[in-house]
Motif scaffolding. Structure first.
Motif, PDB file in Angstrom:
ATOM      1  N   LYS A 193       0.831  -1.204   0.000  1.00  8.26           N
ATOM      2  CA  LYS A 193       0.000   0.000   0.000  1.00  8.26           C
ATOM      3  C   LYS A 193       0.863   1.250   0.000  1.00  8.26           C
ATOM      4  O   LYS A 193       0.564   2.226  -0.701  1.00  8.26           O
ATOM      5  N   ALA A 194       1.957   1.221   0.761  1.00  8.25           N
ATOM      6  CA  ALA A 194       2.864   2.369   0.778  1.00  8.25           C
ATOM      7  C   ALA A 194       3.509   2.560  -0.595  1.00  8.25           C
ATOM      8  O   ALA A 194       3.685   3.682  -1.061  1.00  8.25           O
ATOM      9  N   ALA A 195       3.853   1.452  -1.254  1.00  2.04           N
ATOM     10  CA  ALA A 195       4.435   1.558  -2.604  1.00  2.04           C
ATOM     11  C   ALA A 195       3.428   2.136  -3.579  1.00  2.04           C
ATOM     12  O   ALA A 195       3.784   2.956  -4.444  1.00  2.04           O
ATOM     13  N   SER A 196       2.161   1.737  -3.446  1.00  5.65           N
ATOM     14  CA  SER A 196       1.147   2.215  -4.384  1.00  5.65           C
ATOM     15  C   SER A 196       0.914   3.712  -4.248  1.00  5.65           C
ATOM     16  O   SER A 196       0.517   4.377  -5.208  1.00  5.65           O
ATOM     17  N   ILE A 197       1.159   4.270  -3.051  1.00  8.20           N
ATOM     18  CA  ILE A 197       1.003   5.715  -2.860  1.00  8.20           C
ATOM     19  C   ILE A 197       1.936   6.467  -3.793  1.00  8.20           C
ATOM     20  O   ILE A 197       1.559   7.469  -4.416  1.00  8.20           O
ATOM     21  N   TYR A 198       3.172   5.961  -3.908  1.00  3.35           N
ATOM     22  CA  TYR A 198       4.159   6.658  -4.728  1.00  3.35           C
ATOM     23  C   TYR A 198       4.066   6.289  -6.205  1.00  3.35           C
ATOM     24  O   TYR A 198       4.789   6.845  -7.025  1.00  3.35           O
ATOM     25  N   LEU A 199       3.168   5.371  -6.531  1.00  4.16           N
ATOM     26  CA  LEU A 199       2.958   5.021  -7.931  1.00  4.16           C
ATOM     27  C   LEU A 199       1.654   5.580  -8.481  1.00  4.16           C
ATOM     28  O   LEU A 199       1.529   5.798  -9.681  1.00  4.16           O
ATOM     29  N   THR A 200       0.691   5.798  -7.603  1.00  6.45           N
ATOM     30  CA  THR A 200      -0.624   6.252  -8.067  1.00  6.45           C
ATOM     31  C   THR A 200      -0.983   7.645  -7.562  1.00  6.45           C
ATOM     32  O   THR A 200      -1.550   8.451  -8.311  1.00  6.45           O
TER      33      THR A 200
END
Length: 222
Positions: A143-150
């Protein structure tokens, strides 16, 4: 270069995410209630390190590779889920294990005996362990990774340094997270009379363990 309109929009978007209880908050409550306010420092530093790791991966494009590869994303997701579940099991075991200095058959030291020796929880090695736990809990969180991707790309302004903007937004994210965790640390300190009770610490430890396992299960099944 800082674009204040984009930064303000990012602040509004990231606040609900920060306020949502997660592994970082769970670790904070667990370690502050058992080791005092100083334990908040490695948790906050570890969480911030994890955020910068995701920002760096986003800049390098590695996170995008993971998100676009179903197999790679599944591996990261399952690794993070396994870590959270394992950390939850370890936390439950630690919370239920009686401490030697809390044994019922040992009398309390007299008031004139002076201050107790420093607890092992305050040793540098223990602080490093808490820091590593916080780093891994954040780095292995899809979820933390998706913040910086989306989310973050929506607030990147064309024509300026992409890397500088992403790292700048990561700094905003880390500062807000630190303020949020420090606020909870102060609230926990105000309830120090409860924190000193062994029964309360056991309850907090068990609740933290359940939350960590639940987060791991959710990460694996999401």
């Amino acid at each position: 270069m800082i674009h204040w309109c984009a930064t303000a929009g990012f602040l509004m978007a990231i606040l609900p995410v920060i306020a949502t209880p997660g592994a970082g908050m769970t670790l904070l409550v667990q370690h502050v209630t058992t080791g005092g306010r100083r334990r908040a420092v490695p948790v906050i530093l570890g969480t911030a390190t994890g955020l910068y790791a995701h920002a760096t991966l986003a800049v390098a494009g590695l996170s995008a590779l993971i998100m676009h590869s179903a197999q790679a994303f599944t591996v990261v997701k399952l690794a993070g889920a396994a870590y959270l579940v394992g950390l939850g099991v370890w936390t439950w075991h630690t919370a239920t294990r009686p401490r030697p200095h809390q044994s019922a058959d040992r009398p309390a030291p007299p008031a004139s005996a002076g201050p107790p020796p420093p607890a092992s929880a305050d040793r540098p090695g223990r602080a490093r362990s808490v820091y590593v736990q916080a780093v891994l809990a954040n780095v292995l969180n899809p979820k933390a990774a998706s913040i910086y991707l989306t989310l973050v790309p929506q607030f990147v302004v064309p024509g300026s340094s992409v890397a500088g903007q992403i790292l700048g937004l990561a700094t905003v994210h880390a500062v807000l997270m630190a303020v949020w965790l420090l606020t909870w640390t102060a609230l926990l300190h105000r309830g120090a009379h409860l924190v000193r009770e062994a029964r309360f610490r056991r309850v907090v430890g068990r609740v933290s363990a359940v939350v960590l396992v639940a987060l791991g299960v959710r990460a694996a099944t999401a």
